[in-house]
Design a protein around this motif. Structure first.
Motif, mmCIF file in Angstrom:
data_model
loop_
_atom_site.group_PDB
_atom_site.id
_atom_site.type_symbol
_atom_site.label_atom_id
_atom_site.label_comp_id
_atom_site.label_asym_id
_atom_site.label_seq_id
_atom_site.Cartn_x
_atom_site.Cartn_y
_atom_site.Cartn_z
ATOM 1 N N GLU A 93 0.825 -1.213 0.000
ATOM 2 C CA GLU A 93 0.000 0.000 0.000
ATOM 3 C C GLU A 93 0.855 1.257 0.000
ATOM 4 O OE1 GLU A 93 -2.785 -0.266 3.192
ATOM 5 O OE2 GLU A 93 -3.758 -2.057 2.363
ATOM 6 N N TYR A 94 2.075 1.123 0.519
ATOM 7 C CA TYR A 94 3.003 2.256 0.483
ATOM 8 C C TYR A 94 4.428 1.708 0.492
ATOM 9 C CZ TYR A 94 2.780 1.715 5.633
ATOM 10 O OH TYR A 94 2.787 1.230 6.912
ATOM 11 N N LEU B 126 -7.484 12.734 11.563
ATOM 12 C CA LEU B 126 -6.672 12.617 12.772
ATOM 13 C C LEU B 126 -5.287 13.228 12.649
ATOM 14 C CD1 LEU B 126 -7.625 8.956 13.719
ATOM 15 C CD2 LEU B 126 -8.343 11.037 14.878
ATOM 16 N N THR B 127 -4.880 13.602 11.470
ATOM 17 C CA THR B 127 -3.516 14.101 11.325
ATOM 18 C C THR B 127 -3.447 15.548 10.846
ATOM 19 O OG1 THR B 127 -3.403 13.167 9.104
ATOM 20 C CG2 THR B 127 -2.555 11.817 10.893
ATOM 21 N N SER C 162 -7.023 7.008 6.068
ATOM 22 C CA SER C 162 -7.188 7.391 4.652
ATOM 23 C C SER C 162 -7.848 6.284 3.842
ATOM 24 C CB SER C 162 -5.833 7.756 4.048
ATOM 25 O OG SER C 162 -4.988 6.632 4.093
ATOM 26 N N ARG C 163 -7.707 5.021 4.309
ATOM 27 C CA ARG C 163 -8.366 3.923 3.602
ATOM 28 C C ARG C 163 -9.536 3.370 4.412
ATOM 29 N NH1 ARG C 163 -2.940 3.489 2.659
ATOM 30 N NH2 ARG C 163 -2.310 3.481 0.481
ATOM 31 N N SER D 161 -0.207 7.604 3.737
ATOM 32 C CA SER D 161 -1.000 8.816 3.952
ATOM 33 C C SER D 161 -1.457 8.903 5.409
ATOM 34 C CB SER D 161 -2.203 8.835 3.009
ATOM 35 O OG SER D 161 -2.863 7.587 3.060
ATOM 36 N N ASP D 162 -1.425 7.767 6.136
ATOM 37 C CA ASP D 162 -1.787 7.773 7.558
ATOM 38 C C ASP D 162 -0.555 7.850 8.461
ATOM 39 O OD1 ASP D 162 -4.516 7.569 7.120
ATOM 40 O OD2 ASP D 162 -4.427 5.396 6.960
ATOM 41 N N ALA E 173 1.187 9.972 9.980
ATOM 42 C CA ALA E 173 1.197 10.735 11.235
ATOM 43 C C ALA E 173 0.383 10.060 12.326
ATOM 44 C CB ALA E 173 0.675 12.148 10.994
ATOM 45 N N ALA E 174 -0.431 9.082 11.967
ATOM 46 C CA ALA E 174 -1.236 8.395 12.985
ATOM 47 C C ALA E 174 -0.746 6.966 13.222
ATOM 48 C CB ALA E 174 -2.697 8.370 12.558
ATOM 49 N N SER F 169 -1.197 12.851 17.799
ATOM 50 C CA SER F 169 0.143 12.536 17.313
ATOM 51 C C SER F 169 0.878 13.864 17.158
ATOM 52 C CB SER F 169 0.042 11.811 15.969
ATOM 53 O OG SER F 169 -0.596 12.638 15.020
ATOM 54 N N PRO F 170 2.191 13.811 16.982
ATOM 55 C CA PRO F 170 2.937 15.073 16.918
ATOM 56 C C PRO F 170 2.412 16.050 15.867
ATOM 57 C CG PRO F 170 4.446 13.240 17.118
ATOM 58 C CD PRO F 170 3.078 12.636 16.945
ATOM 59 N N SER F 171 1.841 15.543 14.801
ATOM 60 C CA SER F 171 1.400 16.462 13.749
ATOM 61 C C SER F 171 0.257 17.357 14.205
ATOM 62 C CB SER F 171 0.979 15.682 12.499
ATOM 63 O OG SER F 171 -0.145 14.892 12.781
ATOM 64 N N ASN G 242 5.045 7.551 13.754
ATOM 65 C CA ASN G 242 4.801 8.979 13.944
ATOM 66 C C ASN G 242 5.709 9.654 14.970
ATOM 67 O OD1 ASN G 242 3.712 8.023 16.307
ATOM 68 N ND2 ASN G 242 1.595 8.539 15.800
ATOM 69 N N LEU G 243 6.548 8.915 15.665
ATOM 70 C CA LEU G 243 7.521 9.581 16.534
ATOM 71 C C LEU G 243 8.822 9.845 15.781
ATOM 72 C CD1 LEU G 243 6.903 7.944 20.023
ATOM 73 C CD2 LEU G 243 6.114 10.135 19.146
ATOM 74 N N THR H 23 6.846 16.589 10.945
ATOM 75 C CA THR H 23 5.658 15.855 10.499
ATOM 76 C C THR H 23 4.801 16.733 9.589
ATOM 77 O OG1 THR H 23 5.680 14.707 12.605
ATOM 78 C CG2 THR H 23 3.706 14.478 11.283
ATOM 79 N N ARG I 129 1.674 -0.346 14.974
ATOM 80 C CA ARG I 129 0.889 -0.366 13.736
ATOM 81 C C ARG I 129 1.822 -0.487 12.527
ATOM 82 N NH1 ARG I 129 -3.231 3.061 11.479
ATOM 83 N NH2 ARG I 129 -3.585 2.154 9.414
ATOM 84 N N MET J 211 -9.348 5.098 14.612
ATOM 85 C CA MET J 211 -8.151 5.180 13.764
ATOM 86 C C MET J 211 -8.344 4.341 12.504
ATOM 87 S SD MET J 211 -5.180 5.207 16.622
ATOM 88 C CE MET J 211 -3.750 5.575 15.669
#
Lengths: 557, 297
Positions: free
Chosen positions: A222-223, B151-152, B132-133, A294-295, A297-298, B239-241, A229-230, A520, A303, B127
């Motif tokens: 998918e990517y 969320l971001t 996004s998906r 695209s996710d 940052a979360a 999250s940090p963003s 995200n840290l 980020t 995950r 989440m």
């Protein structure tokens, strides 16, 4: 009401009693008086049993056989049988932030055991409060010669715990510089297919981007690259762009940086070097082109690993021990060839790859000032070292299994420290044994473990052997072979902050979330790359400048 | 009073466990607040750490991150209160129009269920569905829109927190308001009908005015907790963003105080939080007494 009165009163009294007894303060220190230290070498047992309390973090993957527990296992029985020392763990926590938080709470509430492992910040706090025992006499008189030799083999490390000539803790040392540089991990089956189809070896970032694109187009990824995200994994990729970075998400106030001098000799954090802008530009483009999720940052690390195992992504920047993490799961889900393999980072034009090395002896074993039998700790450390790292430990195969299988080499924490040349020697001897089939020179338990686990994977496809195999047993393509290549050609850059962080850091709250948020937001396109100088300026103003000044004061030329 | 005490003393005895728990866990730790006035060192303890007066408070008020967290806390909290009142009121009015009581009960149960699910679990669910998906973006995509970074994206995050919280809790509010509606004297509606009022007019002229005291009471009491913007929810989803718009006082205290081991800063922020909350609570109770004759003591 009258009928209910007696049972209700009884219940009330019972609850009250339970609460009162539940609030009993459990002692965190052994209460025994001093036990005479027997004459003879470090391995002479005490005549009277010595009790010792400790706290510890629990290493991921630590497993015991049968009914064994952390308080009753081959190591605790060894200490009991060989030295007449009984160990009690007052509490344990998972390694990482949870342990650190719990330890901070324990120190704050005064619940300090006889022996514990601490970082430099806590070491200083305990030292300033006069809570630590001077170990100089015990170190020189009750440790093995080998333990004392570590100071020579890792120059400067013992100095970090020596205050006014007094040894106030035992540095835990580390496995050696070979375990420091990070590598890029690729799905092996995908990479082999890519190569079979004529894809090039991944030496440049452009080739790496082509490979990521191919995994997305052809393998259903998918990517392209697994990140969290840290930003820890993302920052591992810094050397691809000629910039060297720390761990910004190490926690608010605890975020660490990789410091090295610029052309003028001034030491700066990696984020302040001009190459960081280049890295940001690439990362932002990777996000735009879908190489970064695209996710992203979360996505936390759990995950991220889930995505790797599920086949949603095929590359991951990580540490040399990654083979213990995702590969066993990948193999069980996707087949024997689906493990991850390490390669040295590809680079952009004009950048020669360098590996990063940090001062890694960041943990110190300390002893509470009221503990009456510190010689016991010295004996235990020496015994654990003999079992784990010595030629003449004379273990039977069964004993060897008991002490090391299921990652039990970490069971004796905090009563073990690490030979600072462990992994270099292990790597050399294990590779030689695998090449020649001659195992006679595998003289430590660790060497035998890594060799046997590598063979278990190579011969029997036992997934539990993948960790050792990918760390060193995969002769031409292990994490250590990649790192060894860097070491051999002198392509290592050391963190200028080589030792404990400057004392001034105690009074600075590292505004690392400015960096976390700024990077980020640039990657996901909320802010442009051109904003970086202002974000950096904000970090400097909020405490970064004071940190940089302190580093230059203590470690500058 | 003595006679009453003599009669009811067994009930007072039953209070003892609760009082002990409160004393130990609520009042006992209060002495730790002295950290807020110290350069606290865990190893030196409460009585050995040097006193620094109000330095920690000066530091936090000079910190842009604290100011940002304070603003975010107020914004997210006030929006949660506003929509957390409007939504259940509207839903209660709608639910009241359902004549089939079994259907009404099913709806009540369905909307009440999320109230019992912890944010740790809900965070994982959100989440997934807001990714996004996820199902939400997939659905939006069918109409050629999106994807939306719920969320971001710093702009979307606070609203995601507000609406997911409203969704989780509006079932409880709906039950409260529905109970109020049910308790309204049916004679008033009969009179309104005789005066020619339709359903809409009955709602505007009878139902809502009679609901007003309880709406005000619920709102005012919620205002007392305005500095509690929902640590469980935000900690599990941020999250940090999105620190810029999603960091609230509680998450800030967690990162600075506990995770960063700066206990004195955490204590100073917590102390400030408690003082402001106490003032707001007293104001809220006072208003509630005046408006709705509601009093605790």
């Amino acid at each position: 009401m009258k009928k209910l009165f007696v049972p209700l009163m009884m219940l009330t009294l019972l609850l009250t009693l339970m609460m009162v007894t539940g609030c009993r303060n459990q002692s965190t220190r052994s209460t025994r008086d001093a036990v005479p230290v027997p004459a003879g070498g470090w391995d002479t047992p005490f005549e009277t049993t010595v009790n010792i309390t400790a706290v510890r973090d629990v290493t991921a993957g630590l497993l015991f056989d049968g009914d064994d527990t952390l308080d009753d296992n081959p190591w605790t029985r060894l200490f009991q049988d060989r030295l007449n020392i009984e160990v009690e763990y007052v509490w344990t926590m998972p390694a990482g932030a949870e342990y650190t938080d719990r330890l901070n709470m324990a120190i704050a509430s005064g619940e300090i055991p006889d022996v514990l492992d601490v970082g430099f910040i806590q070491f200083r706090q305990l030292l300033e409060a006069g809570l630590l025992l001077d170990l100089t006499h015990y170190y020189h008189n009750y440790t093995s010669e080998r333990i004392r030799s570590f100071a020579d083999r890792s120059p400067g490390t013992l100095d970090t715990v020596t205050v006014d000539g007094r040894i106030m803790g035992i540095p835990n040392y580390y496995f050696g510089v070979i375990d420091q540089p990070r590598t890029m991990w690729l799905r092996n089956d995908w990479y082999q297919e890519w190569r079979a189809e004529g894809g090039p070896e991944l030496l440049t970032v452009a080739q790496f981007e082509d490979f990521m694109r191919w995994t997305m187009d052809e393998k259903g990824a998918e990517y392209g690259i697994a990140l969290e995200n840290l930003l820890t994994w993302l920052f591992y990729t810094g050397p691809m762009f000629g910039v060297y970075l720390g761990n910004p998400g190490g926690g608010f106030g605890a975020g660490t940086h990789f410091w090295y001098p610029d052309a003028t000799g001034r030491i700066l954090p990696g984020e302040a070097h001009p190459e960081f802008i280049t890295a940001l530009t690439y990362w932002a483009r990777w996000f735009e082109e879908g190489f970064i999720s695209s996710d992203f940052a979360a996505i936390d690390s759990a995950r991220g690993e889930e995505d790797i195992v599920a086949g949603r992504v095929g590359t991951q920047p990580w540490l040399q021990w990654n083979g213990w993490v995702n590969s066993p799961h990948l193999v069980s889900l996707w087949g024997d060839d689906a493990y991850q393999i390490p390669i040295n980072f590809p680079t952009i034009p004009g950048v020669e790859l360098m590996g990063q090395a940090n001062f890694a002896s960041g943990t110190i074993t300390v002893v509470h000032r009221d503990f009456q039998n510190p010689a016991a700790l010295m004996k235990m450390i020496s015994l654990a070292d003999e079992i784990l790292f010595c030629l003449d430990s004379e273990l039977t195969d069964e004993e060897f299994h008991d002490f090391t299988a299921g990652r039990r080499e970490w069971a004796p924490v905090p009563f073990r420290i690490t030979d600072p040349q462990t992994d270099i020697l292990q790597y050399q001897h294990v590779v030689e044994a695998l090449r020649t089939g001659d195992t006679s020179r595998l003289y430590t338990a660790g060497m035998q473990l890594k060799h046997n686990e590598s063979r278990a994977w190579m011969d029997d496809r036992d997934p539990s052997g993948l960790g050792s195999y990918l760390q060193m047993g995969r002769i031409a393509g292990s994490a250590y072979s990649a790192n060894w290549e860097l070491i051999e050609r002198g392509a290592l850059i050391r963190n200028s902050l080589w030792g404990p962080p400057p004392v001034e850091f105690n009074d600075i709250i590292n505004p690392s979330d400015i960096i976390l948020t700024g990077v980020t937001q640039i990657i996901i396109g909320v802010r442009p790359v051109s904003d970086w100088p202002s974000i950096l300026a904000e970090w400097y103003a909020a405490g970064g400048q004071a940190m940089e000044d302190a580093v230059n004061l203590h470690f500058g030329q | 009073m003595l006679r009453q005490l003599k009669k009811e003393w067994p009930l007072h005895v039953l209070l003892i466990p609760g009082l002990i728990i409160t004393a130990i866990f609520s009042y006992g730790p209060i002495y730790g607040l002295i950290m807020a006035f110290q350069d606290f060192s865990p190893a030196h303890g409460f009585w050995g750490s040097p006193w620094v007066g109000l330095d920690n408070f000066r530091w936090i008020f000079s910190e842009a991150q604290f100011q940002r967290a304070l603003f975010n806390t107020f914004f997210i909290s006030l929006m949660k209160i506003f929509f957390g009142v409007v939504t259940p009121v509207v839903f209660a009015l709608l639910l009241n129009e359902i004549r089939l009581s079994s259907v009404k009960r099913v709806f009540q149960t369905i909307i009440y269920i999320p109230n019992f699910i912890s944010w740790v679990i809900l965070a994982g669910i959100f989440m997934t569905i807001l990714g996004s998906r996820g199902i939400v973006n997939t659905t939006i995509g069918l109409f050629g829109l999106g994807p939306v970074d719920f969320l971001t994206d710093p702009g979307n995050f606070p609203w995601t927190m507000i609406w997911t919280d409203v969704w989780r809790r509006f079932g409880f509010g709906t039950v409260v308001y529905l109970a109020t509606i049910v308790s309204i004297d049916p004679g008033l509606y009969e009179s309104a009908v005789m005066d020619g009022a339709g359903r809409w007019k009955q709602t505007i002229k009878v139902t809502l005015p009679l609901m007003t005291p309880i709406i005000i009471l619920m709102s005012v009491l919620a205002l007392g907790n305005v500095l509690d913007a929902g640590f469980d929810q935000i900690f599990n989803l941020y999250s940090p963003s999105v620190f810029e718009t999603g960091d609230i006082i509680q998450t800030y205290v967690f990162r600075v105080g506990l995770h960063g081991a700066n206990f004195e800063i955490g204590a100073a922020v917590g102390f400030f939080n408690s003082v402001v909350s106490l003032i707001l609570m007293l104001i809220a109770l006072s208003v509630a007494y005046k408006v709705a004759n509601y009093k605790v003591f």
